[in-house]
Design an enzyme around this catalytic site. Structure first.
Site, PDB file in Angstrom:
ATOM      1  N   LYS A 183       0.979  -1.215  -0.001  1.00 20.98           N
ATOM      2  CA  LYS A 183      -0.027  -0.002   0.035  1.00 20.98           C
ATOM      3  C   LYS A 183       1.051   1.454   0.080  1.00 20.98           C
ATOM      4  O   LYS A 183       1.955   1.272   0.694  1.00 20.98           O
ATOM      5  CB  LYS A 183      -0.857   0.041   1.141  1.00 20.98           C
ATOM      6  N   LEU A 184       0.435   2.341  -0.712  1.00 19.36           N
ATOM      7  CA  LEU A 184       1.116   3.650  -0.686  1.00 19.36           C
ATOM      8  C   LEU A 184       1.038   4.200   0.681  1.00 19.36           C
ATOM      9  O   LEU A 184      -0.091   4.159   1.499  1.00 19.36           O
ATOM     10  CB  LEU A 184       0.509   4.445  -1.548  1.00 19.36           C
ATOM     11  N   ASN A 199      12.497   1.239   2.471  1.00 17.82           N
ATOM     12  CA  ASN A 199      11.806   0.270   1.691  1.00 17.82           C
ATOM     13  C   ASN A 199      12.916  -0.673   1.155  1.00 17.82           C
ATOM     14  O   ASN A 199      14.043  -0.289   0.581  1.00 17.82           O
ATOM     15  CB  ASN A 199      10.848   1.054   0.740  1.00 17.82           C
ATOM     16  N   HIS A 201      13.124  -3.242  -2.227  1.00 19.45           N
ATOM     17  CA  HIS A 201      12.489  -3.389  -3.778  1.00 19.45           C
ATOM     18  C   HIS A 201      13.496  -4.505  -4.226  1.00 19.45           C
ATOM     19  O   HIS A 201      14.550  -4.523  -4.452  1.00 19.45           O
ATOM     20  CB  HIS A 201      12.421  -2.055  -4.632  1.00 19.45           C
ATOM     21  N   GLU A 271      18.399 -10.013  -0.454  1.00 19.85           N
ATOM     22  CA  GLU A 271      17.577  -9.189   0.394  1.00 19.85           C
ATOM     23  C   GLU A 271      17.844  -9.431   1.728  1.00 19.85           C
ATOM     24  O   GLU A 271      18.028  -8.421   2.489  1.00 19.85           O
ATOM     25  CB  GLU A 271      16.184  -9.249   0.035  1.00 19.85           C
TER      26      GLU A 271
END
Length: 307
Positions: A183-184, A199, A201, A271
């Site tokens: 979610k934004l 964040n 990615h 990651e």
């Protein structure tokens, strides 16, 4: 990341000689290097490129390294690791909130690192838009409070942006970590945590980022493009998808036979490593900002060294 982190990718039991009494004038330069069908980084020391390949490892400006599988060497490595993990005097453990929408493998990795002591922090809240996801279930099993955000369509459950900020403040959260949250992030939260929200990615941003690029969609796009390299990116969060300042990246090869699932597994492995390293630096107050607003990670061993 220092040279010890780099060397341990190639040898499980290296013996490190005393460090060379020189400092780097420039940050590390990370570039892909082809060797043994794997993608590794090259390091730049005072303008001299040092590759992990055997042909160039004879550079005499670097100390000799030995790889021996003995009990004595294992004890040396253990002592070195314990010394490396010493924290800055007076730096208290940081309180972290992690946001997830799915299984939460990065969340689990970070929580375990906090528990083991390699990350000088504590996860005090888990935020999710799916309270039945694997990450939320793991959090409840570990006694970590689970917050639902955003509100459901009927408004019966979940927090508003203002309520979410208040809840995080009430838990004294200092850093917010997005780990597969789809979610934004609301502007209220971004303004509440400037330069304190990260964040991860699954591509080398700015390529294959933005709205609609998430999960397996990213890896399918990478393979379809013919890109030879991919990898995770960790960046600070702004009010748009995947456009915040890049803090760290890790390169992996894209093989000709890769399926999206193959590439996803290879990227996810990196990651987990990269996010733990970055969160450790964050908790130890080793993030430095260049005058133009670009962030770098400060070395534990040498405050003059950045990457």
């Amino acid at each position: 990341m220092d040279s010890r982190c780099f060397i341990t990718e190639f040898c499980s039991n290296p013996v490190f000689p005393p460090p060379v009494p020189k400092t780097l004038n420039k940050p590390f330069l990370a570039l892909p290097c082809r060797w043994s069908d794997r993608a590794h980084r090259c390091l730049s020391f005072e303008g001299t490129r040092f590759s992990a390949s055997p042909e160039t490892a004879k550079n005499r400006r670097f100390p000799k390294l030995e790889c021996v599988n003995t009990r004595a060497s294992q004890e040396i490595i253990k002592d070195a690791a314990e010394e490396k993990m010493k924290k800055k005097p007076g730096v208290a453990k940081k309180k972290l909130a992690v946001f997830v929408s799915g299984g939460g493998s990065n969340f689990k990795s970070i929580h375990e690192a906090c528990h083991e002591g390699s990350v000088h922090g504590d996860v005090v809240a888990l935020v999710t838009n799916k309270t039945d996801c694997g990450g939320a279930e793991y959090a409840r099993n570990k006694g970590i409070p689970v917050l639902q955000f955003p509100k459901t369509k009927d408004g019966a459950d979940g927090l508003s942006p203002t309520d979410l900020v208040a809840a995080l403040r009430n838990s004294e959260v200092e850093f917010v970590l997005l780990a597969g949250f789809l979610k934004l992030i609301p502007a209220e939260l971004i303004r509440a945590y400037p330069r304190a929200m990260l964040n991860i990615h699954p591509s080398l941003l700015p390529a294959f980022g933005g709205k609609g690029y998430y999960g397996m969609k990213v890896h399918k796009a990478v393979i379809s493009s013919g890109a030879r390299y991919s990898g995770p990116t960790i960046h600070f969060v702004d009010e748009h998808y995947d456009t915040g300042r890049i803090l760290a990246q890790r390169v992996v090869p894209v093989l000709s036979t890769d399926s999206p699932e193959d590439l996803a597994a290879r990227v996810l492995k990196e990651e987990h490593k990269l996010y733990k390293e970055v969160v450790a630096a964050l908790c130890e107050e080793r993030i430095a900002w260049r005058e133009d607003g670009v962030p770098f990670i400060q070395s534990r061993q040498d405050p003059n060294l950045f990457c």
